[in-house]
Every structure is written in structure tokens, then in C-alpha cells.
Design a protein around this motif. Structure first.
Motif, PDB file in Angstrom:
ATOM      1  N   ASN A 163      87.806  39.049  27.649  1.00  0.00           N
ATOM      2  CA  ASN A 163      88.117  40.482  27.552  1.00  0.00           C
ATOM      3  C   ASN A 163      88.756  40.982  28.847  1.00  0.00           C
ATOM      4  OD1 ASN A 163      86.548  41.421  24.909  1.00  0.00           O
ATOM      5  ND2 ASN A 163      85.231  39.977  26.016  1.00  0.00           N
ATOM      6  N   PRO A 164      90.016  40.628  29.098  1.00  0.00           N
ATOM      7  CA  PRO A 164      90.690  41.032  30.336  1.00  0.00           C
ATOM      8  C   PRO A 164      90.726  42.554  30.532  1.00  0.00           C
ATOM      9  CG  PRO A 164      91.978  39.389  29.153  1.00  0.00           C
ATOM     10  CD  PRO A 164      90.881  39.825  28.223  1.00  0.00           C
ATOM     11  N   SER A 165      90.368  42.975  31.752  1.00  0.00           N
ATOM     12  CA  SER A 165      90.430  44.384  32.175  1.00  0.00           C
ATOM     13  C   SER A 165      89.475  45.303  31.421  1.00  0.00           C
ATOM     14  CB  SER A 165      91.864  44.922  32.056  1.00  0.00           C
ATOM     15  OG  SER A 165      92.758  44.148  32.833  1.00  0.00           O
ATOM     16  N   LYS A 166      88.544  44.754  30.673  1.00  0.00           N
ATOM     17  CA  LYS A 166      87.582  45.592  29.946  1.00  0.00           C
ATOM     18  C   LYS A 166      86.355  45.915  30.806  1.00  0.00           C
ATOM     19  CE  LYS A 166      89.625  45.973  25.931  1.00  0.00           C
ATOM     20  NZ  LYS A 166      89.124  45.240  24.746  1.00  0.00           N
ATOM     21  N   PHE A 167      85.995  45.004  31.677  1.00  0.00           N
ATOM     22  CA  PHE A 167      84.806  45.204  32.513  1.00  0.00           C
ATOM     23  C   PHE A 167      85.141  46.146  33.665  1.00  0.00           C
ATOM     24  CE2 PHE A 167      82.022  44.122  36.090  1.00  0.00           C
ATOM     25  CZ  PHE A 167      80.771  44.198  35.487  1.00  0.00           C
ATOM     26  N   THR A 168      84.456  47.296  33.715  1.00  0.00           N
ATOM     27  CA  THR A 168      84.666  48.270  34.789  1.00  0.00           C
ATOM     28  C   THR A 168      83.554  48.133  35.831  1.00  0.00           C
ATOM     29  OG1 THR A 168      83.430  49.942  33.533  1.00  0.00           O
ATOM     30  CG2 THR A 168      85.837  49.927  33.304  1.00  0.00           C
ATOM     31  N   TYR A 169      83.928  48.153  37.085  1.00  0.00           N
ATOM     32  CA  TYR A 169      82.929  48.035  38.150  1.00  0.00           C
ATOM     33  C   TYR A 169      83.206  49.050  39.256  1.00  0.00           C
ATOM     34  CZ  TYR A 169      86.265  45.737  41.283  1.00  0.00           C
ATOM     35  OH  TYR A 169      87.337  45.464  42.093  1.00  0.00           O
ATOM     36  N   LEU A 208      76.702  53.626  37.520  1.00  0.00           N
ATOM     37  CA  LEU A 208      76.285  52.445  36.754  1.00  0.00           C
ATOM     38  C   LEU A 208      75.047  52.743  35.919  1.00  0.00           C
ATOM     39  CD1 LEU A 208      76.282  49.430  36.042  1.00  0.00           C
ATOM     40  CD2 LEU A 208      75.021  49.015  38.165  1.00  0.00           C
ATOM     41  N   LEU A 209      74.033  53.300  36.552  1.00  0.00           N
ATOM     42  CA  LEU A 209      72.790  53.592  35.839  1.00  0.00           C
ATOM     43  C   LEU A 209      72.990  54.661  34.768  1.00  0.00           C
ATOM     44  CD1 LEU A 209      70.223  53.521  38.797  1.00  0.00           C
ATOM     45  CD2 LEU A 209      70.796  51.703  37.172  1.00  0.00           C
ATOM     46  N   GLY A 210      74.016  55.495  34.961  1.00  0.00           N
ATOM     47  CA  GLY A 210      74.318  56.530  33.972  1.00  0.00           C
ATOM     48  C   GLY A 210      75.190  56.022  32.834  1.00  0.00           C
ATOM     49  N   GLY A 211      75.605  54.765  32.908  1.00  0.00           N
ATOM     50  CA  GLY A 211      76.394  54.181  31.839  1.00  0.00           C
ATOM     51  C   GLY A 211      77.876  54.493  31.893  1.00  0.00           C
ATOM     52  N   ALA A 223      70.585  47.559  46.274  1.00  0.00           N
ATOM     53  CA  ALA A 223      70.151  47.076  44.959  1.00  0.00           C
ATOM     54  C   ALA A 223      68.639  47.044  44.802  1.00  0.00           C
ATOM     55  CB  ALA A 223      70.716  45.670  44.720  1.00  0.00           C
ATOM     56  N   LYS A 224      67.934  46.726  45.871  1.00  0.00           N
ATOM     57  CA  LYS A 224      66.500  46.429  45.789  1.00  0.00           C
ATOM     58  C   LYS A 224      65.652  47.504  45.098  1.00  0.00           C
ATOM     59  CE  LYS A 224      62.715  44.413  48.446  1.00  0.00           C
ATOM     60  NZ  LYS A 224      61.651  45.240  47.897  1.00  0.00           N
ATOM     61  N   PRO A 225      65.788  48.791  45.438  1.00  0.00           N
ATOM     62  CA  PRO A 225      64.931  49.788  44.761  1.00  0.00           C
ATOM     63  C   PRO A 225      65.118  49.785  43.245  1.00  0.00           C
ATOM     64  CG  PRO A 225      66.033  50.757  46.663  1.00  0.00           C
ATOM     65  CD  PRO A 225      66.673  49.429  46.426  1.00  0.00           C
ATOM     66  N   HIS A 226      66.324  49.494  42.810  1.00  0.00           N
ATOM     67  CA  HIS A 226      66.627  49.558  41.380  1.00  0.00           C
ATOM     68  C   HIS A 226      66.261  48.269  40.651  1.00  0.00           C
ATOM     69  CE1 HIS A 226      68.640  53.286  42.358  1.00  0.00           C
ATOM     70  NE2 HIS A 226      69.296  52.652  43.309  1.00  0.00           N
ATOM     71  N   THR A 227      66.363  47.133  41.333  1.00  0.00           N
ATOM     72  CA  THR A 227      65.888  45.884  40.711  1.00  0.00           C
ATOM     73  C   THR A 227      64.372  45.873  40.679  1.00  0.00           C
ATOM     74  OG1 THR A 227      66.064  44.734  42.845  1.00  0.00           O
ATOM     75  CG2 THR A 227      67.933  44.548  41.345  1.00  0.00           C
ATOM     76  N   ASP A 228      63.738  46.412  41.724  1.00  0.00           N
ATOM     77  CA  ASP A 228      62.276  46.515  41.741  1.00  0.00           C
ATOM     78  C   ASP A 228      61.772  47.394  40.605  1.00  0.00           C
ATOM     79  OD1 ASP A 228      62.172  44.909  43.944  1.00  0.00           O
ATOM     80  OD2 ASP A 228      61.721  46.501  45.382  1.00  0.00           O
ATOM     81  N   ALA A 229      62.553  48.422  40.277  1.00  0.00           N
ATOM     82  CA  ALA A 229      62.164  49.354  39.212  1.00  0.00           C
ATOM     83  C   ALA A 229      62.562  48.837  37.833  1.00  0.00           C
ATOM     84  CB  ALA A 229      62.808  50.719  39.457  1.00  0.00           C
ATOM     85  N   GLY A 230      63.210  47.680  37.789  1.00  0.00           N
ATOM     86  CA  GLY A 230      63.600  47.102  36.510  1.00  0.00           C
ATOM     87  C   GLY A 230      64.812  47.745  35.869  1.00  0.00           C
ATOM     88  N   LYS A 231      65.623  48.453  36.668  1.00  0.00           N
ATOM     89  CA  LYS A 231      66.786  49.156  36.127  1.00  0.00           C
ATOM     90  C   LYS A 231      68.095  48.389  36.329  1.00  0.00           C
ATOM     91  CE  LYS A 231      64.791  53.761  36.927  1.00  0.00           C
ATOM     92  NZ  LYS A 231      64.987  55.064  37.620  1.00  0.00           N
ATOM     93  N   MET A 232      68.066  47.375  37.177  1.00  0.00           N
ATOM     94  CA  MET A 232      69.298  46.690  37.549  1.00  0.00           C
ATOM     95  C   MET A 232      69.065  45.185  37.618  1.00  0.00           C
ATOM     96  SD  MET A 232      71.488  47.430  41.030  1.00  0.00           S
ATOM     97  CE  MET A 232      71.766  49.154  40.635  1.00  0.00           C
ATOM     98  N   ARG A 233      70.123  44.411  37.302  1.00  0.00           N
ATOM     99  CA  ARG A 233      70.045  42.957  37.341  1.00  0.00           C
ATOM    100  C   ARG A 233      71.143  42.411  38.253  1.00  0.00           C
ATOM    101  NH1 ARG A 233      71.098  41.531  31.930  1.00  0.00           N
ATOM    102  NH2 ARG A 233      68.888  41.873  31.506  1.00  0.00           N
ATOM    103  N   VAL A 234      70.785  41.444  39.098  1.00  0.00           N
ATOM    104  CA  VAL A 234      71.754  40.796  39.980  1.00  0.00           C
ATOM    105  C   VAL A 234      72.310  39.565  39.275  1.00  0.00           C
ATOM    106  CG1 VAL A 234      72.106  39.621  42.185  1.00  0.00           C
ATOM    107  CG2 VAL A 234      70.589  41.603  42.070  1.00  0.00           C
ATOM    108  N   LEU A 235      73.641  39.518  39.128  1.00  0.00           N
ATOM    109  CA  LEU A 235      74.281  38.385  38.468  1.00  0.00           C
ATOM    110  C   LEU A 235      74.762  37.323  39.441  1.00  0.00           C
ATOM    111  CD1 LEU A 235      76.442  40.073  35.674  1.00  0.00           C
ATOM    112  CD2 LEU A 235      74.186  39.014  35.459  1.00  0.00           C
TER     113      LEU A 235
END
Length: 336
Positions: A163-169, A208-211, A223-235
Motif C-alpha cells: 500500500n504505497p503512500s497509504k501509511f501516514t506518520y 496518533l492516539l487520536g487516530g 513513548a514510554k508513558p504511552h506504552t506503559d499505559a497500553g496505548k502504544m506499540r513499538v514496532l
């Protein structure tokens, strides 16, 4: 892109004209000689951060600045404020024009000190300042929301290839170290993604968290506060070294990726007297050794990476050269 660069040039030009009109009555040399005395500092020191509150540079700077005040000769306070815009270039364009009297400092990152000048977006170069202290260095991470469909880097890579250019970061801004890190990943893995720049990592995380975006490039402590809270994943770890906090995340440098870190350091205007630079460096070095500072750093998932003026100068020079080479390869440099 051309329109945004023109707008950036106009903004910086206005700042330079304003700053020059204020300081035209006194030369930098005369101001430096007047302040080169043992009474420094005689008033609070102002320090700016070029990115929004809540990001890596802001958090690290505020922790260290508060502690360093206790170790200045007269225990004067260091007042930290945020001067955002143009990926941190607005802040450094202003610092570039300040008198070298030790009362105007800047907390900088690889992005606004190294990357932006290499892109040809600034009136200053990375060697146009007086290095004081390196405070911290941490790898950049590719993150997504915890409910994202990709649980591993390989799953994500398969998606972006199909999916070229579909992933927004999102990143802390166009031309920020995090932006360069991701664009280099695109080149390395021959994929296309869509960049969205913000005025700081905190804003990109909110988006990101707002979608509003699908992923982000952030630092460990961001990243840490949000991964600790289970809201974010590190790839994936896009840094030049592994981190104990995310030791299980794929370390892409082992797979041919160059590796990008974001460091935070303190600068003063060029020609700041050596005794002032030494007094400031000594205060920052002592601050980084304090138990309360180490505890706060540990809490956000990082640790001090100290270097004094001369060593920091060498780091800046080496980073400038390496970044220029990588940016040319990835197509981000003005000189391709």
C-alpha cells in the motif's frame, strides 16, 4: 515543498531583521568583554527549547535546568521557555543573533542544529554557536497505536509494500531527525509512506492516539508513558544503539539500516567567553550526576549522555557530516 521553504525563509528573515535592529547599537565583541567577569551570572538565564512542551528535548531540558541552577556561581535560576516553529529553526535563528553574554541559551537537538542547516533552510550553520554540554542521546522508535493491525515490524513492512503512500506518520517537524530517520527507512526498504510534520513530538503523539495519523517516530522517553499505559506499540528501534526499555523491539541497524538517534544539548551564541561557557558546563555536568536527576531520567526511560564543550563540538561536526551524506542518499538534502 517550495512554497513551504519560501514561507520559512520569509519568517526567518523577519526575525533576523528584528533581532539585528535591537542589537545594532552594540557589537557582539563589546558585549562579550563586558560580561567576561567573575560576577556571572547576575540575573536569571533564559533558555529556549525549539519544540513544543512534552517532547523529548523539553522534558530533558527542564529536568536538567532546574538542577543546574543550584550549581551556578550565584545560584541564579535558568528559565526555560518554548519557541516553536519551522522544526526548531525559529528558535536557533533567534539565538544566532543574540549577544554572547551568557544570558541567552538554547536547548537543541540533532534536528534543528544539524538536519535543518543541511536542508538549506536556515541562516545559520551547525558551527555558528558555542557548544556547552551534551545532555542526552536516545534512539528513535517507530510506533503505532496498540490496537493497530500490525503487531510486528514485518507485518507493518508487508502492509506498506502493498500500500504505497497509504501509511501516514508524524514527527516533531519537517526536517527533524525523526523525519530523516523514517525517510531513510523508506529508502532502505524501498517503500513509500506519507509524512505529517508537527511542532513537537508531543503533538504527533496526540495526533496518533487520536487516530489522525497511523504511526509516529518518537524518542524512548516520549513513548514510554504511552506504552506503559497500553496505548502504544513499538514496532522497531531506528537508533544506533539498543535500549533496555525496548530491548525486544527489532533493532534495524543489525539489518543494514544506518541508525538515527536524537540527542539534546545546550548551546550559547558564538564568541561567548570561555569562562562563562565553563561555568555553565560545570553546572550542567554536576546536575547530570545528581540522584534526583538520574531518578527522573530513569522514570522516562533514558539516562544522561554527557559531553563537555570540546567533545560536544566534535560530536556536532561528526553528526553534520554523517547526516549530510545520508540526507543526500535519501533525497532530503538541498544539494543532491
Amino acid at each position: 515543498m517550495k512554497a513551504s521553504k519560501k514561507l520559512l525563509t520569509v519568517i526567518i528573515a523577519l526575525i533576523l531583521i528584528s533581532s539585528m535592529s535591537v542589537g545594532c547599537s552594540q557589537s557582539k565583541t563589546s558585549n562579550a568583554s563586558e560580561t567576561n567577569n567573575t560576577g556571572y551570572p547576575k540575573k536569571p538565564i533564559e533558555m529556549t527549547v525549539g519544540f513544543a512542551a512534552g517532547g523529548q528535548a523539553d522534558i530533558v531540558t527542564r529536568i536538567v535546568a532546574e538542577a543546574a541552577s543550584k550549581y551556578l556561581p550565584n545560584k541564579e535560576s535558568i528559565v526555560v521557555s518554548n519557541k516553536t516553529g519551522a522544526s526548531g529553526s525559529i528558535q536557533l535563528a533567534e539565538l544566532f543573533q543574540q549577544n554572547p553574554d551568557g544570558y541567552k541559551l538554547g536547548s537543541v537537538t540533532t534536528g534543528n542544529l544539524i538536519i535543518q542547516p543541511n536542508m538549506g533552510n536556515t541562516p545559520y550553520k551547525s558551527n555558528d554557536f558555542a557548544p556547552i554540554s551534551l545532555l542526552n542521546s536516545a534512539p528513535n522508535l517507530l510506533v503505532v497505536k496498540s490496537d493497530a493491525p500490525w503487531k510486528t515490524f514485518d507485518e507493518w513492512l508487508d502492509y506498506v509494500k502493498k500500500n504505497p503512500s497509504k501509511f501516514t506518520y508524524g514527527t516533531a517537524g519537517t526536517g527533524d531527525t525523526k523525519h530523516v530517520a523514517m525517510e531513510t527507512l523508506n529508502v532502505t526498504y524501498e517503500v513509500k509512506t506519507k509524512h505529517v510534520g508537527f511542532d513537537g513530538s508531543a503533538e504527533s503523539i496526540t495526533a496518533l492516539l487520536g487516530g489522525h495519523i497511523m504511526g509516529a517516530i518518537v524518542g524512548v522517553q516520549e513513548a514510554k508513558p504511552h506504552t506503559d499505559a497500553g496505548k502504544m506499540r513499538v514496532l522497531a528501534n531506528l537508533g544506533s544503539s539498543k535500549t533496555d526499555v525496548y530491548k525486544d523491539a527489532p533493532f534495524l541497524k543489525e539489518k543494514g539500516y544506518p541508525g538515527f538517534d536524537t540527542w539534546t544539548g545546550i548551546l550559547a551564541p558564538k564568541n561567548t567567553p570561555k569562562d562563562i561557557v565553563q561555568a555553565l558546563d560545570k553546572a550542567f555536568e554536576k546536575a547530570l550526576q545528581q540522584p534526583e536527576v538520574l531518578a527522573q531520567f530513569k522514570k522516562i526511560g533514558t539516562e544522561p549522555t554527557y559531553a563537555g564543550p570540546e567533545e560536544f563540538k566534535k560530536i556536532i561536526k561528526a553528526s553534520t557530516k554523517t547526516s549530510a551524506e545520508i540526507m543526500k542518499k535519501s533525497g532530503l538534502s538541498e544539494k543532491q
